[in-house]
Write a protein that holds these residues in place. Sequence first.
Motif, PDB file in Angstrom:
ATOM      1  N   GLU A   1      -3.110  -2.781 -10.967  1.00 54.79           N
ATOM      2  CA  GLU A   1      -2.725  -1.709 -11.889  1.00 54.79           C
ATOM      3  C   GLU A   1      -1.241  -1.384 -11.750  1.00 54.79           C
ATOM      4  N   ARG A   2      -0.737  -1.432 -10.524  1.00 54.95           N
ATOM      5  CA  ARG A   2       0.672  -1.115 -10.290  1.00 54.95           C
ATOM      6  C   ARG A   2       1.591  -2.258 -10.694  1.00 54.95           C
TER       7      ARG A   2
ATOM      8  N   LEU B   1       0.805  -1.214   0.000  1.00 55.91           N
ATOM      9  CA  LEU B   1       0.000   0.000   0.000  1.00 55.91           C
ATOM     10  C   LEU B   1       0.843   1.270   0.000  1.00 55.91           C
ATOM     11  N   ALA B   2       2.155   1.132   0.099  1.00 58.09           N
ATOM     12  CA  ALA B   2       3.014   2.314   0.134  1.00 58.09           C
ATOM     13  C   ALA B   2       2.905   3.082  -1.192  1.00 58.09           C
ATOM     14  N   PRO B   3       3.055   4.403  -1.148  1.00 61.58           N
ATOM     15  CA  PRO B   3       2.943   5.190  -2.388  1.00 61.58           C
ATOM     16  C   PRO B   3       4.019   4.880  -3.417  1.00 61.58           C
ATOM     17  N   SER B   4       5.165   4.396  -2.975  1.00 60.09           N
ATOM     18  CA  SER B   4       6.215   3.972  -3.908  1.00 60.09           C
ATOM     19  C   SER B   4       6.815   2.665  -3.422  1.00 60.09           C
TER      20      SER B   4
END
Length: 292
Positions: free
Chosen positions: A251-252, A219-222
Amino acid sequence: MSEPVEGPASEAGQWSGAGQMERDLILTDEDFRQIRQLIYQRAGIVLAEHKREMVYSRLAKRLRHHGLTRFSDYLARLARQPEAREWEAFTNALTTNLTAFFREAHHFPLLAAHVRERREPVRIWSAAASTGEEPYSIAMTLLEALGSRATNAKVVATDIDTEALERARAGIYPVEQVHKLDQVRVKRFFHKGRGRHEGLARVRPEVASLVEFKALNLLAPSWPIQGPFDAIFCRNIMIYFDKETQAKILERFAPLLKPDGLLFAGHSENFSYISKVFKLRGQTVYTLAERR
């Protein structure tokens, strides 16, 4: 990633008889609501109402470590220290590690066939590495499939549970767990312990050298990794996220896969109705729906 608290019957049964007598800490409805909210915000884990007793059991160790008797005091301590290491312990406590070598065995021949003819260095991501059995199984498969070319391969193994990752890096397991493998693999890929290490087995250096362990929160942004990967293993963890979170993670994943890369899911996971990014290729194996 380590799997969230699932509440196996063996642990749930501890709450009858003597287990109830040990319930000396105060967990209110509001405390439980906050805990569920916090673990969802930090790790995407959805804890159902019936996990209350399991949450009590796991976090009670942290309260006693700090000399606390009320969950509200523990939560207040976390709120006062948003960057404290205790958040890591909180997250670790609410995950458990259900894994085994070559779990869901049908995936590994598919992986071997997928990488066998590759000429460029092979890279695989194990996104829920837990205590290491999955990434080491991948590494063994690469050694079997690629032979001497496996020295250029790499398995990136990540998990949110830092304690599990430490055990994974050590690469030491009970010998009875290792002996579930066929003896050819046991002899080729493990050292048996002697003396004070009797009853244990360690993965051989040629296996361990292929695996790089890193802490990573899906869940981290990067994410501290870079593609492209020939395959991503994300098995038996997505079912604990809600559909919105699952779709975002898928999606990521997509830009991190090679155009013909494979995404391996767990036996009870179905991504077909969550995202149009991937299409089902076979039993719990996906490919990109369109080339990117």
